[in-house]
Design a protein around this motif. Structure first.
Motif: not given
Length: 395
Positions: A10, A179, A177, A93, A25-30
């Motif tokens: 990220a 968004y 963590r 992330p 971006s989120s806790p899962r990916h960017a």
């Protein structure tokens, strides 16, 4: 999500952010998006999800990697900005342990960094006026109108142009963590923010929402901070406010889901500046499966940013708030051609244009609310952005 496995980080995507690019971006990916392949034309809000589905199909027939991303306004008749980018890159992330380096990559307040710009800050409305507006709203609550969310704004000006990418870096790394997002919303403005609140995400037939309502500022002393969190969790006022929001989210999702799990108890959700009450609502979608954007439009606006009931709250907001919210308290996110995606509530955000920055923060007003308390809550929420640029609001 129908994309290849993340290869970059990220932070590497942030390093490559140029003017006009988009980032989420989120806790899962960017993701990092560049260029514009197609733009959603003006049209009715009540057909927004279908129009975006058509935009994806027209812009990239057969391309499962194509996404639409953008921002929805708070107002039901406000301008929508959704585009299909030319290219999209995905990354892992942010690492949970990352933290911002003080003074790095972002202008500081005058007197703290001689190389940074001088800032001026103008609150809209004035703090005392906002407290009075809240107290007036409490008196307007009745058997129909149970809650209204009232916001205020800060207008900041620097004596040098602002870099949205640098602002985003500081915001994203303070709460890795959360968004984080940055995107062009037209008229020369870039929407930049770091929201803690997931409106809705869809992955295949699974749906997740995490409404937040009920908040208290954090404290630097660990003992006092723990006491603040515990008091919030016990607060009957905040628990009631939170329950109203969770019920509204569940009521909107239930007709669209074959199963829906709504926990009976909220959890404490911490950011760098605030404690919130949060509930993670999960479900399995019924057929036909609505897209992520269709789910977002079914939920927006929740009582967490508008009030209960929405129509009466909207009316009072328009009467009492002395500015247009624009994308603030709307939704920002993305959706792919398969209908998967993530949309978050557009809070802890600002609009950047040249050397100007407009920030927004709101507080839920219910029976028992006090103007001074809600003023303090909005001041704490402003600190997410203000601390990233080294500015203190004058009260």
């Amino acid at each position: 999500m129908s994309t290849a496995a993340p290869l970059a980080t990220a932070e590497a995507l942030l390093d490559d952010l140029r003017p006009g690019d988009a980032f989420f971006s989120s806790p899962r990916h960017a993701l990092h998006a560049r260029g514009v392949r197609a733009v959603l034309p003006d049209g009715p809000h009540d057909r927004l999800a279908a129009r975006v589905d058509a935009l994806l199909a027209d812009a990239a027939p057969g391309d499962s990697r194509a996404i639409a991303l953008g921002a929805l306004p708070f107002a039901p008749d406000g301008p929508v900005r959704v585009v299909v980018p030319e290219s999209v890159r995905w990354a892992a992330p942010f690492a949970a342990g990352e933290a911002p380096t003080p003074g790095a990559g972002c202008p500081a307040a005058a007197g703290r960094d001689s190389t940074g710009p001088t800032w001026s800050v103008r609150p809209v409305p004035a703090p005392a006026t906002y407290a009075g507006i809240v107290d007036e709203a409490v008196g307007r609550l009745d058997g129909e109108l149970q809650k209204v969310v009232l916001a205020r704004s800060l207008e900041l000006h620097a004596d040098a142009p602002l870099d949205p990418a640098a602002l985003l870096r500081r915001l994203a790394l303070r709460d890795p963590r959360g968004y984080a997002f940055a995107l062009d919303v037209g008229d020369g403005e870039t929407l930049v923010g770091a929201s803690p609140e997931l409106l809705v995400a869809r992955r295949g037939d699974r749906v997740i929402a995490r409404p937040l309502a009920g908040s208290t500022p954090r404290r630097p002393d660990p003992g006092e901070d723990h006491e603040r969190a515990a008091a919030l969790f016990r607060s009957a006022k905040d628990r009631h406010e939170h329950g109203v929001v969770v019920d509204a989210v569940a009521d909107a999702l239930r007709p669209l889901c074959a199963t829906l799990d709504v926990p009976a108890e909220p959890a404490l959700v911490g950011t760098a500046t605030m404690w919130h009450l949060g509930t993670t609502v999960t479900g399995r979608l019924a057929d036909p499966q609505p897209s992520a954007l269709a789910l977002a439009t079914a939920l927006h606006p929740t009582p967490a940013v508008c009030g209960t009931p929405p129509a009466a709250a909207h009316e009072l907001i328009a009467e009492l708030e002395p500015f247009e919210r624009g994308p603030y308290a709307g939704a920002v996110g993305w959706q792919d051609a398969a209908g998967d995606g993530e949309w978050v509530v557009t809070i802890r955000c600002g609009l950047v244009r040249d050397n100007a920055l407009r920030l927004f923060a709101g507080a839920g007003v219910v029976a028992g609310s006090r103007g001074e308390d809600e003023l303090a809550e909005t001041a704490a929420k402003f600190r997410t952005f203000l601390s990233a640029i080294g500015v203190e609001e004058e009260r």
